[in-house]
Design a protein around this motif. Structure first.
Motif, PDB file in Angstrom:
ATOM      1  N   GLN A  26       0.838  -1.205   0.000  1.00 19.73           N
ATOM      2  CA  GLN A  26       0.000   0.000   0.000  1.00 19.73           C
ATOM      3  C   GLN A  26       0.875   1.258   0.000  1.00 19.73           C
ATOM      4  O   GLN A  26       0.587   2.218  -0.714  1.00 19.73           O
ATOM      5  CB  GLN A  26      -0.892  -0.031   1.243  1.00 19.73           C
ATOM      6  N   LEU A  27       1.978   1.213   0.782  1.00 18.79           N
ATOM      7  CA  LEU A  27       2.911   2.351   0.801  1.00 18.79           C
ATOM      8  C   LEU A  27       3.514   2.569  -0.580  1.00 18.79           C
ATOM      9  O   LEU A  27       3.643   3.697  -1.051  1.00 18.79           O
ATOM     10  CB  LEU A  27       4.051   2.093   1.797  1.00 18.79           C
ATOM     11  N   ARG A  28       3.879   1.438  -1.235  1.00 22.55           N
ATOM     12  CA  ARG A  28       4.510   1.542  -2.549  1.00 22.55           C
ATOM     13  C   ARG A  28       3.530   2.067  -3.598  1.00 22.55           C
ATOM     14  O   ARG A  28       3.920   2.742  -4.547  1.00 22.55           O
ATOM     15  CB  ARG A  28       5.063   0.171  -2.958  1.00 22.55           C
ATOM     16  N   ALA A  29       2.232   1.728  -3.403  1.00 24.20           N
ATOM     17  CA  ALA A  29       1.232   2.128  -4.395  1.00 24.20           C
ATOM     18  C   ALA A  29       0.973   3.639  -4.363  1.00 24.20           C
ATOM     19  O   ALA A  29       0.435   4.199  -5.310  1.00 24.20           O
ATOM     20  CB  ALA A  29      -0.065   1.362  -4.150  1.00 24.20           C
ATOM     21  N   GLY A  30       1.316   4.294  -3.253  1.00 26.13           N
ATOM     22  CA  GLY A  30       1.120   5.749  -3.176  1.00 26.13           C
ATOM     23  C   GLY A  30      -0.194   6.128  -2.520  1.00 26.13           C
ATOM     24  O   GLY A  30      -1.099   5.306  -2.368  1.00 26.13           O
ATOM     25  N   SER A  31      -0.302   7.424  -2.172  1.00 27.57           N
ATOM     26  CA  SER A  31      -1.433   7.863  -1.348  1.00 27.57           C
ATOM     27  C   SER A  31      -2.748   7.958  -2.127  1.00 27.57           C
ATOM     28  O   SER A  31      -3.820   7.973  -1.526  1.00 27.57           O
ATOM     29  CB  SER A  31      -1.106   9.212  -0.707  1.00 27.57           C
ATOM     30  N   ASP A  32      -2.677   8.023  -3.472  1.00 31.07           N
ATOM     31  CA  ASP A  32      -3.931   8.135  -4.227  1.00 31.07           C
ATOM     32  C   ASP A  32      -4.423   6.787  -4.759  1.00 31.07           C
ATOM     33  O   ASP A  32      -5.333   6.722  -5.569  1.00 31.07           O
ATOM     34  CB  ASP A  32      -3.777   9.144  -5.374  1.00 31.07           C
ATOM     35  N   ALA A  33      -3.807   5.693  -4.261  1.00 29.64           N
ATOM     36  CA  ALA A  33      -4.177   4.351  -4.746  1.00 29.64           C
ATOM     37  C   ALA A  33      -5.385   3.824  -3.967  1.00 29.64           C
ATOM     38  O   ALA A  33      -5.603   4.202  -2.823  1.00 29.64           O
ATOM     39  CB  ALA A  33      -3.005   3.402  -4.569  1.00 29.64           C
ATOM     40  N   ALA A  91      -9.917   5.928  -4.049  1.00 29.32           N
ATOM     41  CA  ALA A  91      -8.653   6.168  -3.331  1.00 29.32           C
ATOM     42  C   ALA A  91      -8.904   6.008  -1.836  1.00 29.32           C
ATOM     43  O   ALA A  91      -9.897   6.512  -1.316  1.00 29.32           O
ATOM     44  CB  ALA A  91      -8.129   7.562  -3.627  1.00 29.32           C
ATOM     45  N   SER A  94      -5.450   8.571   3.515  1.00 34.48           N
ATOM     46  CA  SER A  94      -4.040   8.294   3.846  1.00 34.48           C
ATOM     47  C   SER A  94      -3.886   7.600   5.200  1.00 34.48           C
ATOM     48  O   SER A  94      -2.924   6.874   5.430  1.00 34.48           O
ATOM     49  CB  SER A  94      -3.232   9.585   3.809  1.00 34.48           C
TER      50      SER A  94
END
Ligand code: HEM
Length: 115
Positions: A26-33, A91, A94
């Protein structure tokens, strides 16, 4: 029967590993994933294996602490509830992955330190 218990504990620990892995994905996917569906799959695995361990306890000669199991179940219901709500949104907020990971770590703590 001991083999069945060990197999369930094995799957239960793999489920825990899967939930931890989801946090890093989830961290790697980024905050808008969107929230990864793996949170639901890992949570479902924890629920099924945990319930099976408790259901089989008369046959496996295990005497689990039912208050502890109830707390773990409650924490997992919150995990699954959050995952169910946010997996459908385009999304995830966060705070969601951090809250989910915190709840997973809380359940590991309950599992290990509550005797
Ligand atoms: C996020 C959710 C969960 C996590 C991370 C988790 C984690 C763990 C861990 C690390 C252990 C091994 C502890 C040890 O052997 O000292 C364990 C054992 C166990 N868990 Fe969970 N658990 C979760 C949910 C549940 C639920 C919902 C239930 C029951 C409904 C459950 C039932 C059990 C039982 C009965 C054992 C003992 C197995 C044995 O040693 O025979 N767990 N859990």
């Amino acid at each position: 029967m001991e083999f069945v218990r060990l197999l369930l504990v094995f799957l239960h620990l793999l489920g825990m590993g899967m939930l931890v892995a989801m946090f890093f994905l989830q961290l790697r996917a980024g905050s808008d994933a969107p929230l990864n569906k793996g949170w639901l799959h890992g949570g479902a695995l924890q629920l099924l294996t945990g319930l099976a361990l408790v259901a089989l306890s008369p046959l496996t000669d295990k005497d689990y602490n039912h208050v502890k199991i109830g707390v773990k179940l409650l924490v997992l219901v919150v995990i699954l509830g959050l995952a169910f709500v946010y997996v459908r949104k385009p999304a995830a907020p966060s705070w969601a992955p951090r809250a989910l990971a915190g709840l997973v770590v809380l359940n590991v703590g309950v599992a290990v330190f509550w005797t």
